[in-house]
Design a protein around this motif. Structure first.
Motif, PDB file in Angstrom:
ATOM      1  N   MET B 238       0.931  -1.433  -0.038  1.00 24.86           N
ATOM      2  CA  MET B 238      -0.112   0.064   0.098  1.00 24.86           C
ATOM      3  C   MET B 238       0.808   1.370  -0.217  1.00 24.86           C
ATOM      4  N   TYR B 241       1.475   2.688  -3.423  1.00 23.29           N
ATOM      5  CA  TYR B 241       0.252   2.657  -4.332  1.00 23.29           C
ATOM      6  C   TYR B 241       0.458   3.522  -5.593  1.00 23.29           C
ATOM      7  N   GLU B 242       0.979   4.623  -5.424  1.00 21.56           N
ATOM      8  CA  GLU B 242       1.315   5.464  -6.584  1.00 21.56           C
ATOM      9  C   GLU B 242       1.997   4.621  -7.834  1.00 21.56           C
ATOM     10  N   ILE B 244       2.500   1.353  -8.120  1.00 27.15           N
ATOM     11  CA  ILE B 244       1.651   0.237  -8.496  1.00 27.15           C
ATOM     12  C   ILE B 244       0.754   0.641  -9.372  1.00 27.15           C
TER      13      ILE B 244
END
Ligand SMILES: Cc1cc2nc3c(=O)[nH]c(=O)nc-3n(C[C@H](O)[C@H](O)[C@H](O)COP(=O)(O)OP(=O)(O)OC[C@H]3O[C@@H](n4cnc5c(N)ncnc54)[C@H](O)[C@@H]3O)c2cc1C
Ligand code: SF4
Ligand code: SF4
Ligand code: SF4
Lengths: 295, 253
Positions: B238, B241-242, B244
């Motif tokens: 997490m 997140y950016e 991924i």
């Protein structure tokens, strides 16, 4: 990762819009950014904590105008399940670009929803701006009532503002009374779910903000993601904030870092302690779930 | 571009909603099929009669124990696929088919519907009814990286897929009660409202910031529990997140 999360810049800031700062909790960062994003079409609505059916009880709502944002400005120190509206916002409200504000755990929920959209169909790419507010702990409505009415001796409906700072919980009433109680007496009222939270300053938000670190009426702002950066630059260019460099304000980033470290260290201990909370009949330790290890 | 992986969909006792979900990726589905995966088996979409060898098999629907063909095909799919996915709530948890009592037109004897893990070992769950197009897309991209990627991509894909694999280990029963047992009763709920926002049949309301499940309304799809940030949360994934999300978006362009 650092206790303050990844960020591109940290600034002390205050909105230049007096309509907003009159109603906002601190520097009016959240309301100003959403109003700007609405105006610019970066979002077409924002999920905020609107007024509920009882005094100081928040009710998640979708705001699509500045007037609605203003009605939801300020902090209500009890649970506002803002994610409750996240799918609804794209369905009944038909938003394509959703803004959302939340405490750190709620921003974690937003990112989980984007990376693992298990039951949240067609939502991941519609989250256009996630703004975070710092949070040490949250309260149930009943707990807040006990604090305000029993400890501070004020009626919920007569309170104009509630604030946390300098080790005290303070309520200001419509008629000018100020009641305080020491923050450390609040701990027994904190919702238990907060005791395993490992985030103080909404590390996963696009931009996060809180009062700690900056002078009264100002906010400490972390600009974190690419998207957050673009929105912040745009709002600055539009003259929506006055700012000061973080190293020139008191008490400064050190205090934010200290509080973040305290929260995370204490709660990491709680997470670890859960492993051995009870005993099975045979005397072996019986643990509670660790949500950071497996389902 | 490395060689594609092969994906199939085995259709058991489901409503075809899961298969339609795959198509709900619209042009994304074409991109997946152009660059990453060959669809080697699927009801109405692929003209193949017998279960072939494949990398990833998405199984839709629960398995009726009284339906010999279903049981056999499921076992065969297990043998012939590297990764077997319970695709959707019926395959993972039984979902609405838990309430079936047989007697339906032309197959009156079909009444013993169980989640597929009662018949075969399952590697990974994609819960919810229907599942989300974006979730199956993400799993497909990650499966590609896992099977065809470089070391770094393999690590990312493993980290990403692990919780969904752990869900498969957790068991084959899930409903709104899991929020009560494994989140609220464990002192973990912090009132974010994700569960209520997630439930496809609106069986959950938030009362004073905490979920209340209408258990008669719950269809046992498991979405609320799997989506709750306090059922599991993997910081390593997490926190990126950016990156991924950009990677997945990039892969789909
Ligand atoms: C439970 C809680 C604990 C907090 N603890 C700290 C702390 O320890 N240190 C610190 O510096 N700051 C803390 N804050 C944040 C602080 O109170 C302000 O919300 C923040 O500084 C934003 O102020 P603002 O003037 O920029 O925003 P405003 O313009 O006033 O906007 C605030 C936004 O937050 C939303 N909101 C209000 N209440 C809630 C809620 N309960 N849940 C979700 N959203 C809500 C409003 O709808 C509004 O959109 C806490 C906030 C909450 C809700
Ligand atoms: S302390 Fe953590 S869990 Fe509790 S409300 Fe704040 S951010 Fe959420
Ligand atoms: S409460 Fe809703 S989301 Fe949860 S399992 Fe039941 S139907 Fe699914
Ligand atoms: S999703 Fe989980 S943490 Fe959030 S309100 Fe529901 S049970 Fe509580």
């Amino acid at each position: 990762m650092d206790v303050l999360g990844n960020y591109k810049s940290a600034i002390s800031a205050r909105s230049t819009d007096r309509d907003i700062t009159k109603k906002s909790q601190d520097g009016g960062i959240i309301t100003t950014l959403f109003a700007y994003a609405l105006e610019e079409g970066i979002i077409d609505g924002a999920i905020v904590a609107g007024p509920g059916d009882e005094p100081w009880k928040p009710e998640p709502m979708v705001a699509t105008t500045k007037a609605e944002l203003l009605a939801a400005a300020g902090t209500r120190y009890n649970i506002s399940p803002n994610l409750y509206l996240i799918k609804e916002a794209t369905r009944s409200y038909g938003l394509d670009r959703v803004g959302i504000v939340g405490v750190p755990c709620q921003i974690q929920a937003v990112r989980k929803a984007q990376l693992y959209p298990i039951g949240l169909r067609d939502v991941d790419d519609k989250i256009a701006l996630a703004l975070g507010i710092y949070c040490m702990e949250n309260l149930s409505y009943q707990a807040l009532e006990a604090i305000v009415e029993d400890h501070c001796n004020q009626k919920m409906e007569s309170v104009k503002k509630m604030d946390i700072g300098k080790g005290k919980f303070t309520v200001y009433t419509e008629r000018g009374a100020v009641s305080q109680m020491p923050l450390k007496l609040i701990h027994k009222y904190v919702q238990p779910g907060c005791n395993v939270c490992l985030d103080y300053v909404a590390n996963l938000a696009d931009i996060s903000s809180g009062s700690v670190g900056s002078p009264d009426g100002w906010s400490t702002v972390f600009v974190r993601s690419m998207k957050g950066n673009a929105v912040w630059d745009g709002a600055m260019a539009a003259g929506l904030f006055e700012t000061k460099p973080m190293d020139q304000v008191k008490p400064g980033l050190d205090l934010v870092k200290k509080l973040a470290t305290e929260k995370i260290t204490k709660n990491q201990k709680n997470v670890d302690a859960r492993k051995t909370v009870g005993l099975k009949a045979d005397g072996t330790p019986k643990g509670l779930r660790n949500p950071y290890e497996s389902p | 571009m490395a060689e594609k992986i092969s994906i199939g969909e085995l259709h058991l006792s489901g409503c075809t909603g899961c298969l339609v979900t795959l198509a709900d990726n619209y042009e994304g589905l074409f991109k997946l099929l152009d660059d990453y995966a060959d669809l080697v088996y699927a009801l109405t979409l692929v003209d193949v009669r017998h279960v072939p060898e494949m990398d990833v098999c998405l199984v839709e629907g629960s398995c009726c124990l009284n339906d010999k063909i279903s049981v056999e095909e499921l076992k065969e799919a297990r043998e012939k696929s590297k990764v077997l996915v319970a695709y959707g709530a019926c395959a993972a948890y039984g979902n609405i088919t838990r309430f079936c009592r047989g007697g339906q037109w032309n197959q009156p004897g079909h009444e013993a519907f169980v989640p597929i893990s009662e018949v075969v070992d399952v590697d990974l769950y994609i819960p919810s009814c229907p599942p989300c197009p974006q979730q199956v897309r993400n799993v497909a991209v990650m499966a590609y990286l896992l099977l065809r990627g470089n070391d770094e991509q393999k690590n990312l894909a493993t980290a990403y897929l692990t919780p969904l694999m752990q869900l498969a280990q957790r068991g084959n029963e899930a409903c709104g009660c899991d929020l009560m047992y494994d989140v609220i009763n464990q002192g973990l709920c912090m009132g974010c409202g994700t569960c209520a926002g997630t439930c496809p049949v609106r069986a959950i309301t938030m009362e004073y910031g905490k979920p209340n499940v209408n258990r008669d309304q719950c269809i046992k799809c498991g979405a609320c529990y799997a989506q709750c940030p306090r059922s599991w949360f993997n910081f390593d994934v997490m926190n990126n997140y950016e990156g991924i999300m950009d990677a997945i978006k990039g892969a789909m362009q």
